[in-house]
Scaffold this active site. Structure first.
Site, PDB file in Angstrom:
ATOM      1  N   LYS A   5       0.882  -1.175   0.040  1.00 38.13           N
ATOM      2  CA  LYS A   5       0.227   0.087  -0.136  1.00 38.13           C
ATOM      3  C   LYS A   5       1.100   1.296   0.175  1.00 38.13           C
ATOM      4  O   LYS A   5       1.561   1.338   0.987  1.00 38.13           O
ATOM      5  CB  LYS A   5      -0.749   0.074   0.966  1.00 38.13           C
ATOM      6  CG  LYS A   5      -1.902   1.098   1.380  1.00 38.13           C
ATOM      7  CD  LYS A   5      -1.672   1.998   2.673  1.00 38.13           C
ATOM      8  CE  LYS A   5      -2.348   3.255   2.488  1.00 38.13           C
ATOM      9  NZ  LYS A   5      -2.044   4.315   1.399  1.00 38.13           N
TER      10      LYS A   5
ATOM     11  N   GLY B  95       7.389   5.868   7.807  1.00 37.97           N
ATOM     12  CA  GLY B  95       6.240   6.913   7.619  1.00 37.97           C
ATOM     13  C   GLY B  95       6.418   7.684   8.952  1.00 37.97           C
ATOM     14  O   GLY B  95       7.444   7.724   9.853  1.00 37.97           O
ATOM     15  N   SER B  96       5.063   8.067   9.545  1.00 33.98           N
ATOM     16  CA  SER B  96       5.163   8.937  10.806  1.00 33.98           C
ATOM     17  C   SER B  96       5.442   8.007  11.850  1.00 33.98           C
ATOM     18  O   SER B  96       5.191   6.898  12.151  1.00 33.98           O
ATOM     19  CB  SER B  96       4.077   9.661  10.737  1.00 33.98           C
ATOM     20  OG  SER B  96       2.750   8.802  11.100  1.00 33.98           O
TER      21      SER B  96
ATOM     22  N   GLY C  98       3.642   4.373  13.107  1.00 34.83           N
ATOM     23  CA  GLY C  98       4.430   3.239  13.102  1.00 34.83           C
ATOM     24  C   GLY C  98       4.379   2.489  14.450  1.00 34.83           C
ATOM     25  O   GLY C  98       4.346   1.436  14.846  1.00 34.83           O
TER      26      GLY C  98
ATOM     27  N   GLU D 266      10.651   2.250  10.052  1.00 34.97           N
ATOM     28  CA  GLU D 266      11.680   3.377   9.892  1.00 34.97           C
ATOM     29  C   GLU D 266      10.727   4.555  10.042  1.00 34.97           C
ATOM     30  O   GLU D 266      10.054   4.956   9.153  1.00 34.97           O
ATOM     31  CB  GLU D 266      12.316   3.214   8.767  1.00 34.97           C
ATOM     32  CG  GLU D 266      13.707   3.948   8.613  1.00 34.97           C
ATOM     33  CD  GLU D 266      13.257   5.183   8.237  1.00 34.97           C
ATOM     34  OE1 GLU D 266      13.636   6.316   8.943  1.00 34.97           O
ATOM     35  OE2 GLU D 266      13.506   5.485   7.036  1.00 34.97           O
TER      36      GLU D 266
ATOM     37  N   CYS E 212      13.627  11.525   5.810  1.00 38.23           N
ATOM     38  CA  CYS E 212      13.946  11.093   7.175  1.00 38.23           C
ATOM     39  C   CYS E 212      15.033  11.513   7.501  1.00 38.23           C
ATOM     40  O   CYS E 212      15.483  11.596   8.814  1.00 38.23           O
ATOM     41  CB  CYS E 212      13.672   9.808   7.276  1.00 38.23           C
ATOM     42  SG  CYS E 212      14.350   8.748   6.440  1.00 38.23           S
TER      43      CYS E 212
ATOM     44  N   GLU F  44       9.816  16.840  15.003  1.00 37.49           N
ATOM     45  CA  GLU F  44      10.174  16.895  13.572  1.00 37.49           C
ATOM     46  C   GLU F  44       9.142  17.745  12.670  1.00 37.49           C
ATOM     47  O   GLU F  44       7.834  17.606  12.945  1.00 37.49           O
ATOM     48  CB  GLU F  44       9.928  15.383  12.996  1.00 37.49           C
ATOM     49  CG  GLU F  44      10.224  15.111  11.463  1.00 37.49           C
ATOM     50  CD  GLU F  44      10.058  13.831  10.988  1.00 37.49           C
ATOM     51  OE1 GLU F  44      11.081  13.143  10.432  1.00 37.49           O
ATOM     52  OE2 GLU F  44       9.176  12.927  11.229  1.00 37.49           O
TER      53      GLU F  44
HETATM   54  P1  NAI Z   1       1.834   8.473   7.782  1.00 37.54           P
HETATM   55  O1  NAI Z   1       2.386   7.647   8.811  1.00 37.54           O
HETATM   56  O2  NAI Z   1       0.274   8.785   8.142  1.00 37.54           O
HETATM   57  O3  NAI Z   1       1.667   7.804   6.382  1.00 37.54           O
HETATM   58  C1  NAI Z   1       2.733   6.721   5.714  1.00 37.54           C
HETATM   59  C2  NAI Z   1       1.948   5.804   5.221  1.00 37.54           C
HETATM   60  O4  NAI Z   1       1.026   4.940   6.353  1.00 37.54           O
HETATM   61  C3  NAI Z   1       0.875   6.031   4.149  1.00 37.54           C
HETATM   62  O5  NAI Z   1       0.949   4.781   3.242  1.00 37.54           O
HETATM   63  C4  NAI Z   1      -0.501   6.009   4.690  1.00 37.54           C
HETATM   64  O6  NAI Z   1      -1.527   5.918   4.081  1.00 37.54           O
HETATM   65  C5  NAI Z   1      -0.163   4.866   5.873  1.00 37.54           C
HETATM   66  N1  NAI Z   1      -1.302   5.167   7.086  1.00 37.54           N
HETATM   67  C6  NAI Z   1      -1.802   6.212   7.526  1.00 37.54           C
HETATM   68  N2  NAI Z   1      -2.454   5.682   8.625  1.00 37.54           N
HETATM   69  C7  NAI Z   1      -2.209   4.503   8.596  1.00 37.54           C
HETATM   70  C8  NAI Z   1      -2.914   3.556   9.756  1.00 37.54           C
HETATM   71  N3  NAI Z   1      -3.814   4.007  10.814  1.00 37.54           N
HETATM   72  N4  NAI Z   1      -2.531   2.343   9.688  1.00 37.54           N
HETATM   73  C9  NAI Z   1      -1.861   1.665   8.712  1.00 37.54           C
HETATM   74  N5  NAI Z   1      -1.263   2.531   7.715  1.00 37.54           N
HETATM   75  C10 NAI Z   1      -1.341   4.129   7.793  1.00 37.54           C
HETATM   76  O7  NAI Z   1       2.525   9.861   7.350  1.00 37.54           O
HETATM   77  P2  NAI Z   1       2.170  11.225   6.767  1.00 37.54           P
HETATM   78  O8  NAI Z   1       0.824  11.646   7.321  1.00 37.54           O
HETATM   79  O9  NAI Z   1       1.952  11.248   5.404  1.00 37.54           O
HETATM   80  O10 NAI Z   1       3.310  12.280   7.104  1.00 37.54           O
HETATM   81  C11 NAI Z   1       3.022  12.751   8.706  1.00 37.54           C
HETATM   82  C12 NAI Z   1       4.515  13.033   9.274  1.00 37.54           C
HETATM   83  O11 NAI Z   1       5.353  11.723   9.280  1.00 37.54           O
HETATM   84  C13 NAI Z   1       5.219  13.908   8.187  1.00 37.54           C
HETATM   85  O12 NAI Z   1       5.151  15.146   8.414  1.00 37.54           O
HETATM   86  C14 NAI Z   1       6.763  13.439   8.646  1.00 37.54           C
HETATM   87  O13 NAI Z   1       7.039  14.075   9.927  1.00 37.54           O
HETATM   88  C15 NAI Z   1       6.800  12.231   9.004  1.00 37.54           C
HETATM   89  N6  NAI Z   1       7.089  10.989   7.841  1.00 37.54           N
HETATM   90  C16 NAI Z   1       8.164  10.572   8.103  1.00 37.54           C
HETATM   91  C17 NAI Z   1       8.777   9.687   6.918  1.00 37.54           C
HETATM   92  C18 NAI Z   1      10.002   9.064   6.963  1.00 37.54           C
HETATM   93  O14 NAI Z   1      10.543   8.821   5.959  1.00 37.54           O
HETATM   94  N7  NAI Z   1      10.255   8.542   8.111  1.00 37.54           N
HETATM   95  C19 NAI Z   1       7.964   9.725   5.847  1.00 37.54           C
HETATM   96  C20 NAI Z   1       6.565  10.227   5.693  1.00 37.54           C
HETATM   97  C21 NAI Z   1       6.402  11.098   6.717  1.00 37.54           C
HETATM   98 MG    MG Z   2      -0.838  10.535   8.483  1.00 38.29          MG
END
Ligand code: NAI
Ligand code: MG
Length: 494
Positions: free
Chosen positions: A177, A230-231, A235, A252, A286, A386
């Protein structure tokens, strides 16, 4: 400009729409007037169909010789190289990063394919001496079964590719996904693996919302492992849920990566590394440099030179070769950055440059922010949390001990960097810094296929990515004892 293009799911070798009814708009963050397409809305049922397809495909894929699986990954890598310009353009339109960064990401992904394909000829176990007579003992690895991959928008090509490759080489079948913001790139990644020869059902993709599709993947009983980037918030949620369900989880997550400049460090090199790490990819990495921890003796020189580097940054549409920094990925992320600009101002952060939106001319249609530098106190939120935008917080310190204390005083621990010429200090830094990756006299960003990638503290859960550790995550060990003596083994059995 608007488009009717619908980004579909890929289940059991077929492109199919999701069964939900509210597609998500895929918008160009450099020009919000452009709707690139729509993400099909998927439900728990679509996830179940994808998992079932992956379950059906598993026995044949597991039985496929590992080097044959590796050759497919190798061919995917070659295709990524050939398609770097094409995928890069789409990536720039969807995610916003400039073309050079987008193509660079695709080529980076290709080098990871090269490495993981090589690992297919090294999926070794060990032969180990046994303490029992006439006993041959060895270890061997096998795949887990169906695995779920959940990936973010900031490296929409490289992160899916670097999770898919070890999962497939190890013999698992996959349901991925991708992020809502970058459905086209996820589609192109999946298409490339298919074009390289991945059989139907072995790699499936479900597009849609995280809270629905991502959560359904985590919940599904036939999904044995989840690899997530992701966030920090999501995570840790996934990790807790995965633990309750007895699943293997790898995450991560966030960072607040420091670059330390000591009095004996090369200021010009540190400035170049900070500018690249803080403003490159619009700070949406990240591994971005989001804090500079600078010795007071060189603080003025560092600040002055870094402000000049920030002034040379050209925010703009990444498709325009004159642009050197793209927009935030979407209005949610842009809103977060600007909320932190207000938080920092209210906390008393002293602005050196930037601090607001970049909206001159055509930029008014996009989500651009001025490269921002400010001097902060270590306890401020903008020094600890962050932001994920082109915002650098500078903290002044008096010596190495204080620098390390500040560097470690956050909940994250992904990467870091130090600029010094003193070898004793280098070794103390390596010993004391709490980050999973660290750099000496080089930027905080980057990572190579053959080296572990990941963080300490709240940043990292489970085994590292890249390197043999990635393969470890996607395999189960079996320990085998073969008694070839022909008699019953007495003594203490335990
Ligand atoms: P997110 O963690 O919400 O999204 C990342 C992935 O997780 C996406 O595919 C999303 O659809 C999925 N996701 C969202 N909610 C979920 C759930 N309840 N269960 C399973 N999967 C789920 O991150 P988002 O909202 O795009 O960004 C928020 C913050 O996270 C950013 O501002 C940044 O600080 C951080 N981030 C860090 C990243 C990294 O490289 N470590 C990458 C993206 C975001
Ligand atoms: Mg989110």
């Amino acid at each position: 400009m608007s488009s009717d293009r619908l980004f579909l799911n890929y289940i059991d070798g077929a492109w199919v729409p999701g069964s939900g009814s509210t597609p998500i708009a895929d918008t160009n963050p450099a020009d919000l007037r452009e709707t690139i397409g729509w993400v099909t809305d998927s439900t728990t049922e679509d996830v179940a169909a994808a998992v079932q397809a992956a379950e059906r495909a598993y026995p044949a894929w597991r039985a496929t010789p590992v080097p044959v699986r590796g050759r497919i990954v190798r061919d995917a890598g070659r295709l990524f190289e050939q398609r770097a310009a094409e995928i890069g353009r789409v990536l720039t339109r969807e995610e916003g990063k400039i073309l050079a960064e987008a193509e660079g990401e695709v080529l980076k992904g290709a080098t990871l394919m090269e490495w993981f394909s090589g690992e297919s000829r090294r999926l070794n176990g060990q032969t180990v001496p046994s303490e029992i007579p006439n006993t041959f003992a060895y270890t061997t690895r096998e795949p887990l079964g169906v695995v779920g991959l959940i990936t973010p928008w900031n490296f929409p090509m490289a992160i899916p590719a670097w999770k898919i490759a070890p999962a497939l080489v190890a013999g698992n079948t996959v349901v991925i996904k991708g992020a809502e913001q970058t459905p086209w790139v996820t589609e192109l990644v999946v298409r490339t693996f298919i074009d390289a020869g991945v059989p139907p059902g072995v790699l499936n993709m479900v597009q849609g919302r995280g809270a629905t599709v991502g959560a359904a993947l985590v919940e599904h009983p036939a999904v044995h492992a989840i690899s997530f980037t992701g966030s920090t918030e999501i995570g840790h949620l996934i990790n807790a849920r995965g633990a309750a369900l007895g699943k293997r989880v790898q995450c991560e997550l966030g960072g607040k990566n420091p670059l330390i400049l000591l009095a004996d460090g090369d200021v010009d090199l540190a400035v170049a590394a900070t500018a690249k790490g803080a403003f490159g990819s619009t700070g949406q990495r990240c591994t971005a440099t989001s804090r500079a921890i600078v010795h007071r003796a060189v603080l003025d020189e560092f600040t002055h030179k870094l402000a000049a580097a920030a002034a040379a940054v050209v925010p703009g549409n990444g498709l325009d070769p004159a642009s050197t920094m793209g927009p935030s990925v979407d209005s949610g992320q842009f809103g977060k950055v600007h909320e932190y600009l207000q938080i920092g101002a209210a906390e008393g952060a002293e602005l050196v440059c930037g601090g607001g939106r970049a909206a001159q001319g055509d930029l008014e249609h996009g989500l651009f922010t001025q490269p921002t530098i400010w001097h902060v106190q270590r306890t401020m939120r903008v020094a600890r949390e962050e932001i994920f935008g082109p915002v650098l917080s500078v903290v002044a310190v008096d010596d190495f001990e204080e620098a390390i204390a500040v560097a470690n005083a956050v909940e994250f621990g992904l990467t870091s960097s130090i600029y010094t010429r003193d070898v004793n200090t280098v070794f103390r830094y390596v010993d004391q810094i709490q980050t999973g990756m660290l750099h000496v006299n080089s930027p905080t960003i980057g990572g190579e296929a053959q080296l572990p990638f990941g963080g300490m503290k709240k940043t990292g859960i489970g085994p590292r990515e890249h390197s043999t550790h990635a393969i470890d995550f996607f395999t189960e060990w079996k320990t085998v004892y073969i008694d070839h003596g022909g008699g019953f083994r007495g003594g203490n059995l335990y």
